[in-house]
Design an enzyme around this catalytic site. Structure first.
Site, PDB file in Angstrom:
ATOM      1  N   ASP A  97     -38.774   0.242   8.953  1.00 50.88           N
ATOM      2  CA  ASP A  97     -37.840   1.328   8.735  1.00 50.88           C
ATOM      3  C   ASP A  97     -37.728   2.017  10.097  1.00 50.88           C
ATOM      4  O   ASP A  97     -38.618   1.868  10.928  1.00 50.88           O
ATOM      5  CB  ASP A  97     -38.427   2.255   7.669  1.00 50.88           C
ATOM      6  CG  ASP A  97     -37.675   3.550   7.570  1.00 50.88           C
ATOM      7  OD1 ASP A  97     -36.441   3.480   7.504  1.00 50.88           O
ATOM      8  OD2 ASP A  97     -38.319   4.611   7.572  1.00 50.88           O
TER       9      ASP A  97
ATOM     10  N   CYS B 218     -73.193  22.106  12.265  1.00 50.48           N
ATOM     11  CA  CYS B 218     -72.145  22.696  11.439  1.00 50.48           C
ATOM     12  C   CYS B 218     -72.656  22.989  10.032  1.00 50.48           C
ATOM     13  O   CYS B 218     -72.205  23.926   9.389  1.00 50.48           O
ATOM     14  CB  CYS B 218     -70.951  21.746  11.330  1.00 50.48           C
ATOM     15  SG  CYS B 218     -70.218  21.350  12.903  1.00 50.48           S
TER      16      CYS B 218
ATOM     17  N   ASP C 238     -41.693   4.658   5.623  1.00 49.25           N
ATOM     18  CA  ASP C 238     -42.333   5.926   5.279  1.00 49.25           C
ATOM     19  C   ASP C 238     -41.513   6.814   4.353  1.00 49.25           C
ATOM     20  O   ASP C 238     -42.064   7.633   3.651  1.00 49.25           O
ATOM     21  CB  ASP C 238     -42.637   6.717   6.552  1.00 49.25           C
ATOM     22  CG  ASP C 238     -41.383   7.325   7.131  1.00 49.25           C
ATOM     23  OD1 ASP C 238     -40.374   6.604   7.192  1.00 49.25           O
ATOM     24  OD2 ASP C 238     -41.398   8.512   7.489  1.00 49.25           O
TER      25      ASP C 238
ATOM     26  N   ASP D 243     -37.857   4.341   1.048  1.00 49.86           N
ATOM     27  CA  ASP D 243     -38.497   3.059   1.327  1.00 49.86           C
ATOM     28  C   ASP D 243     -39.429   2.626   0.209  1.00 49.86           C
ATOM     29  O   ASP D 243     -39.849   1.476   0.168  1.00 49.86           O
ATOM     30  CB  ASP D 243     -39.322   3.146   2.618  1.00 49.86           C
ATOM     31  CG  ASP D 243     -38.438   3.309   3.836  1.00 49.86           C
ATOM     32  OD1 ASP D 243     -37.432   2.590   3.910  1.00 49.86           O
ATOM     33  OD2 ASP D 243     -38.758   4.140   4.697  1.00 49.86           O
TER      34      ASP D 243
ATOM     35  N   CYS E 150     -70.777  18.021  14.194  1.00 54.21           N
ATOM     36  CA  CYS E 150     -72.193  17.802  14.464  1.00 54.21           C
ATOM     37  C   CYS E 150     -73.008  18.386  13.333  1.00 54.21           C
ATOM     38  O   CYS E 150     -72.500  19.109  12.488  1.00 54.21           O
ATOM     39  CB  CYS E 150     -72.600  18.427  15.789  1.00 54.21           C
ATOM     40  SG  CYS E 150     -72.534  20.219  15.728  1.00 54.21           S
TER      41      CYS E 150
END
Lengths: 745, 49
Positions: free
Chosen positions: A438, A33, A622, A626, A30
């Protein structure tokens, strides 16, 4: 947290004796802050200035050098309730910032020019049908020229540069016909002004520039916003390592500060954050996030280890080094190089259209000129009409058709928790017919979790998870995640290699290996039911339970794979893990075509086979293993937890624990692609109507202005439909699990 | 219509000063934090030092 992270490499020393640090702040929700953070930091002695950018959640702190340490800033922020992560702006981002500013300047100049010229042009149009004197008209035309020429020279630069770049590489893009149109219209208008003619096209030219720059700027702004969030997320994951200094002391360092040859200590239960060679110690490590293999590997002196592996039971000392010959990293980099050279440059839809469009338009203009001369018109009139054809066909709508859809669609993706790395993803995604997943870290969650929690007595489970808070073992960490009560038991002691124990309510509580908890029989039964899970036992007095820990499927994986299949997509699994471990996952998801035990090269070979069958493959992966497959696939996605090298290869990155973004990405891309083609269709119909009018010489500047703004607005409005059903609530992307700073190696 | 000789340059000058003001605001970083600027205006003590 007793240890403090050494942030010195992120501190910029300035000439005036101040030091500057950029931080990405987590937990800003907000406007209050802003005051809390800035006010709190300014109270620290020595702080000169603290400024929070509320738009991208970054904080710039300046203090008088030597009066305080950067760690004090981070500590103060932590006290205030915010997590701060050192942030180093990447070169790409700075470059984009500069470009966005430049585009905004061009846009401002074009806007100023088009407003003022339109003021003059409207006067001339209304004067032409009433009583304007030729002198006044000439005066207005000269004024318009005076504004338009410098304005176009400045604001047209993005197009001139892009067109020149394309021509130099012997290609054409959408900017080539734009530039030709602009230049011809300008020079004709100047000639007409000198001849005191009735019509000039200065207004059309600057308006065209203004519209096009709007499209470019929006495109840029969207991409910048995505990139800012993505690089904040990247800095939230700043990896740290314990470096062993010359004098034997241990310092916590960001891995970015490490050099090749540094020695690093990795304790049991920590994630290894560097690539290196073991110089002392031995341990079992879990490399599932790197290679997909879920079985642990024993490492000893001289073994190569990779960043992202989890160290299980022994303390290791590593030397940091780049990849050596014959290691996985070396192979991955070699394959990546091949994949990059083999990948044919995808020609974007707009450029493909431009390739056909430009010659057609220029031929039409030439035919117009010839026809008018043949039918007895003067050369002057013939040229005028030909240039009118060029102006009216100047692809204003065409050049907006694709970028505006891209802007709106990437906004929709952004809300779905997907960040784009490449701009042309939509067109490639829309044609996908096969999805290759994967397994480890993609279909399954990257972290371990207890899979048999529902079968266990809730009270015992609660006690076990609370006791697990006192252990550093990775399996115990998975159990600890389930703790509802986050206060560890007092006087819990960890016995290395066995487990933890504590005395609660007068009875001894133990969590650890089955032998330690005297639960061997139960453990054997459990292993028989799920051979791929790791077993952790818990006993409290006489009661015993056995927890099965492994990487669980993402919660919505089965449903999403089902829906993908309903869309007619062929789903497959290519995993680096053992076939026995892949089979149950494939069965649970109902995927018939799967392969386990794939090396990076095998994955590429499989993708090449699919490509040879004429399939367009979306690869979702990931692990480090890969990365080459992601680079060689038609289009690729990776979760935010992926290795850095892998993320860099993916066309888009998605957030969160769910697989849903994969489906959303495909849906949004298909819708976007449909709208792009619709928009191109609208632009084409506009041209089909406008060109014959121009050919017959009916196009006055007024008609040109109306036609251009009309078609541009139509295309833009149509693009807004790419937002989709905006009412559909898409959950805010959950914050990625930040690794506590002390964990790492 | 002689008045145009004064009016038109004046109109242009006004437009140019608007453009110059925009360029200045862009250069002084007023668009770097658009959302922040919107809420900072509500703070009482935004003129620190």
């Amino acid at each position: 947290m007793a240890e403090t992270l050494d942030l010195t490499i992120y501190v910029k020393r300035q000439d005036d004796g101040t030091a500057h640090l950029d931080l990405a702040i987590e937990g800003i929700d907000c406007a209050a802050c802003i005051d809390e953070i800035e006010g709190g930091l300014c109270k620290l002695p020595g702080v000169v200035d603290a400024r929070l950018n509320y738009t991208n959640h970054r904080l710039a702190v300046e203090w008088r050098d030597g009066q305080m340490s950067p760690a004090a800033v981070v500590e103060e922020l932590r006290r205030l309730g915010y997590r701060a992560h050192p942030f180093k702006s990447r070169l790409v981002e700075e470059e984009e910032d500069r470009r966005a500013k430049w585009l905004l300047k061009c846009l401002a100049v074009a806007g100023f020019a088009s407003m003022n010229i339109m003021l003059l042009a409207v006067s001339v149009w209304s004067g032409n049908v009433t009583d304007i004197t030729p002198e006044t008209r000439d005066f207005f035309h000269w004024l318009a020229a005076l504004i338009a020429l410098p304005a176009v020279a400045y604001a047209g630069q993005p197009f001139f540069q892009s067109a020149m770049g394309a021509l130099r590489n012997r290609r054409t893009n959408m900017d080539v016909p734009i530039v030709i149109g602009i230049l011809l219209a300008l020079s004709m208008s100047v000639v007409e002004t000198i001849n005191s003619a009735e019509h000039t096209y200065f207004d059309s030219v600057v308006m065209l520039l203004f519209f096009l720059l709007c499209g470019r700027y929006l495109d840029q702004a969207m991409r910048r916003k995505t990139r800012a969030v993505a690089s904040n997320l990247a800095s939230f994951r700043t990896e740290v390592a314990h470096r062993i200094e010359e004098n034997g002391e241990i310092a916590l360092m960001p891995t970015a500060a490490l050099n090749s040859g540094d020695r690093v200590l990795v304790r049991p239960g920590e994630r290894i954050s560097v690539d290196g060679i073991v110089i002392s110690g031995s341990s079992d490590i879990d490399e599932s996030l790197v290679t997909g293999e879920t079985a642990h590997r024993a490492v000893m002196v001289d073994s190569q280890v990779y960043a992202g592996s989890m160290n299980y039971n022994g303390t290791l000392t590593l030397t940091v080094r780049a990849a050596g010959k014959g290691t996985l990293l070396d192979e991955v980099e070699r394959l990546l190089e091949n994949a990059a050279t083999a990948k044919s440059r995808y020609v974007q839809l707009a450029d493909r259209v431009a390739k056909i469009y430009a010659p057609v338009v220029h031929t039409a203009a030439a035919i117009t000129a010839v026809t008018w001369i043949v039918t007895g018109a003067s050369v002057h009139d013939a040229l005028l009409t030909a240039i009118a054809v060029l102006i009216i066909t100047c692809p204003c709508a065409l050049a907006l058709a694709v970028p505006v859809v891209q802007v709106v669609a990437s906004g929709a993706l952004f809300r779905a928790g997907v960040f784009l790395n490449a701009g042309d993803v939509f067109e490639r995604l829309a044609r996908v017919d096969t999805v290759v997943f994967d397994k480890t870290g993609t279909l399954t969650l990257p972290t371990m979790s207890v899979v048999n929690a529902v079968d266990l007595h809730p009270d015992l489970l609660k006690a076990a998870s609370r006791l697990a808070l006192s252990s550093h073992h990775p399996l115990a960490t998975a159990v600890a995640q389930m703790a509802s009560d986050c206060r560890p038991y007092d006087d819990a002691t960890e016995e290395p290699g066995c487990g933890v124990r504590a005395v609660v309510d007068g009875r001894e509580m133990r969590l650890g290996s089955p032998a330690f908890c005297d639960a061997q029989v139960l453990a054997d039964q459990a292993v028989a039911s799920d051979p791929f899970a790791s077993v952790i036992a818990f006993s409290w007095g006489e009661e015993q339970i056995v927890l099965l820990v492994r990487q669980a499927l993402r919660p919505d994986a089965a449903a999403i794979v089902q829906q993908l299949r309903q869309r007619g997509l062929d789903c497959r699994i290519l995993s680096g893990d053992r076939p026995e471990a892949v089979a149950p996952i494939a069965a649970a998801l109902g995927i018939a075509l799967w392969r386990g035990g794939c090396k990076p090269a095998d994955k590429i070979a499989m993708l090449e086979d699919l490509k040879a069958e004429g399939r367009k493959v979306l690869m979702v992966g990931d692990g480090l293993n890969d990365a080459p497959a992601l680079a060689s696939a038609h289009v690729s996605l990776s979760p935010i937890s992926a290795a850095d090298l892998t993320q860099a290869q993916a066309d888009a990155v998605f957030l969160g624990d769910r697989l849903r973004p994969v489906l959303s990405t495909i849906e949004i891309a298909c819708r976007a692609h449909r709208l792009m083609r619709q928009n191109l269709g609208i632009a084409l119909i506009y041209n089909l109507i406008a060109v014959p009018l121009a050919f017959l010489g009916f196009v006055t500047p007024l008609v040109a202005a109306l036609a251009m703004s009309g078609s541009s607005s139509l295309v833009t409005l149509n693009a807004l439909r790419a937002r989709g059903r905006a009412s559909k609530p898409i959950p805010e992307a959950p914050p990625s699990h930040p690794v506590p700073a002390a964990q790492g190696a | 219509m002689e008045v145009l000789i004064y009016l038109v340059p004046m109109a242009l000058l006004l437009g140019l000063s608007g453009l110059a003001a925009f360029m200045w605001s862009l250069k002084s970083g007023q668009y770097d934090d658009v959302q922040g600027a919107a809420v900072r205006v509500l703070f009482d003590d935004d003129m620190r030092k």
